[in-house]
Design a protein around this motif. Structure first.
Motif, mmCIF file in Angstrom:
data_model
loop_
_atom_site.group_PDB
_atom_site.id
_atom_site.type_symbol
_atom_site.label_atom_id
_atom_site.label_comp_id
_atom_site.label_asym_id
_atom_site.label_seq_id
_atom_site.Cartn_x
_atom_site.Cartn_y
_atom_site.Cartn_z
ATOM 1 N N ALA A 176 0.828 -1.210 0.000
ATOM 2 C CA ALA A 176 0.000 0.000 0.000
ATOM 3 C C ALA A 176 0.858 1.253 0.000
ATOM 4 N N GLN A 179 3.440 1.874 -1.485
ATOM 5 C CA GLN A 179 4.017 2.200 -2.794
ATOM 6 C C GLN A 179 3.142 3.185 -3.568
ATOM 7 N N ALA A 180 2.047 3.623 -2.966
ATOM 8 C CA ALA A 180 1.156 4.589 -3.620
ATOM 9 C C ALA A 180 1.906 5.881 -3.932
ATOM 10 N N PRO A 181 1.558 6.519 -5.042
ATOM 11 C CA PRO A 181 2.195 7.805 -5.344
ATOM 12 C C PRO A 181 1.720 8.888 -4.393
ATOM 13 N N SER A 182 2.590 9.858 -4.148
ATOM 14 C CA SER A 182 2.205 11.016 -3.344
ATOM 15 C C SER A 182 3.025 12.214 -3.788
ATOM 16 N N GLN A 222 3.975 11.088 1.392
ATOM 17 C CA GLN A 222 3.464 9.894 2.083
ATOM 18 C C GLN A 222 2.672 10.284 3.336
ATOM 19 N N TRP A 227 -0.086 9.342 4.780
ATOM 20 C CA TRP A 227 -0.965 8.420 5.496
ATOM 21 C C TRP A 227 -0.387 8.013 6.852
ATOM 22 N N ASP A 274 -3.639 11.582 -2.223
ATOM 23 C CA ASP A 274 -2.585 10.586 -1.990
ATOM 24 C C ASP A 274 -3.053 9.518 -1.005
ATOM 25 N N MET A 328 -5.195 6.983 -2.657
ATOM 26 C CA MET A 328 -4.442 6.015 -3.457
ATOM 27 C C MET A 328 -3.769 4.968 -2.566
ATOM 28 N N PHE A 329 -3.332 5.381 -1.394
ATOM 29 C CA PHE A 329 -2.795 4.419 -0.419
ATOM 30 C C PHE A 329 -3.879 3.426 -0.015
ATOM 31 N N GLN A 381 -6.657 2.590 -1.643
ATOM 32 C CA GLN A 381 -6.999 1.704 -2.753
ATOM 33 C C GLN A 381 -5.928 0.643 -2.962
ATOM 34 N N ASN A 382 -4.657 1.024 -2.853
ATOM 35 C CA ASN A 382 -3.578 0.043 -2.962
ATOM 36 C C ASN A 382 -3.759 -1.078 -1.938
#
Length: 226
Positions: free
Chosen positions: A37, A39-42, A47, A49, A149, A152-153, A155-156
């Motif tokens: 998770a 590895q999500a883009p930010s 980062q 989260w 961001d 996306m974390f 969802q990953n």
């Protein structure tokens, strides 16, 4: 199966699961899911989260307090942040109503059945009995880009769990109960309680897990420009 097909299957099979089996999740696998998770883009690699994994004691304490709060008149009316618009309009109103009543129909909850709705809320606050309970937060002073961001974390994490044979449910309800969550999990005021996340193995026999929300066709949300 090709890598592309495996990714597609994980995306297509992911659902918000609302009833779980008690089967435990290997802590090593959970850690791997969190690594994936992350590895999500930010933006500028911020980062943003922050995640808390609830152990048995903290979870029991939180769930007990939440069920008490469910009957309390002192619970704040406002959520930690505004998830939905103040006034719904079409087409969002119809979509919201349909998925809500589709779920309650499966659960046997009819219009005006306040006790039935309360039971479902209580199940939600117990992470639907999933073996893994997580709480996601973000620093309060961050802006909308960091919230993107964070999404996306999240969802990953959900897709990674699905790819490893697990099911999940992101739970925005905890934002409504943020004073209780903050108190019981010692979350500082400078963090926003975003959502909970339940992870485990779905109970395939549970009526709630028969829900398959409808999705709009590509033509409804896409404009192709020359």
């Amino acid at each position: 199966m090709t890598e592309a097909k495996a990714v597609e299957r994980a995306i297509l099979n992911r659902r918000a699961v609302r009833a779980f089996l008690p089967d435990p999740v290997d802590p090593v696998l959970l850690r791997r899911l969190l690594e994936l998770a992350a590895q999500a883009p930010s933006g500028t690699n911020m980062q943003p989260w922050k995640l808390r994994v609830l152990g048995p004691q903290s979870r029991a304490r939180l769930e007990t307090a939440l069920i008490v709060a469910l009957d309390s008149p002192d619970l704040p009316a406002e959520e930690e942040y505004r998830y939905y618009p103040q006034t719904f309009r079409e087409p969002y109103l119809s979509r919201r109503r349909k998925v809500g009543w589709d779920l309650y129909t499966l659960l046997g909850v009819t219009r005006g059945d306040t006790e039935g709705m309360k039971r479902q809320t209580a199940a939600n606050l117990r992470f639907f009995d999933a073996p893994v309970a997580l709480m996601l937060t973000i620093d309060r002073d961050l802006e909308i880009g960091s919230w993107l961001d964070l999404g996306m974390f999240l969802q990953n994490l959900l897709i990674a769990a699905q790819g490893h044979g697990l099911d999940s449910c992101p739970q925005a309800i905890f934002a409504r109960f943020h004073p209780v969550v903050r108190r019981e999990l010692a979350i500082p005021e400078d963090e926003v309680v975003v959502c909970g996340i339940a992870i485990g193995h779905a109970d395939r026999t549970a009526p709630a897990n028969q829900l398959v929300p409808e999705r709009e066709p590509v033509e409804r949300f896409t404009t192709w420009l020359d």
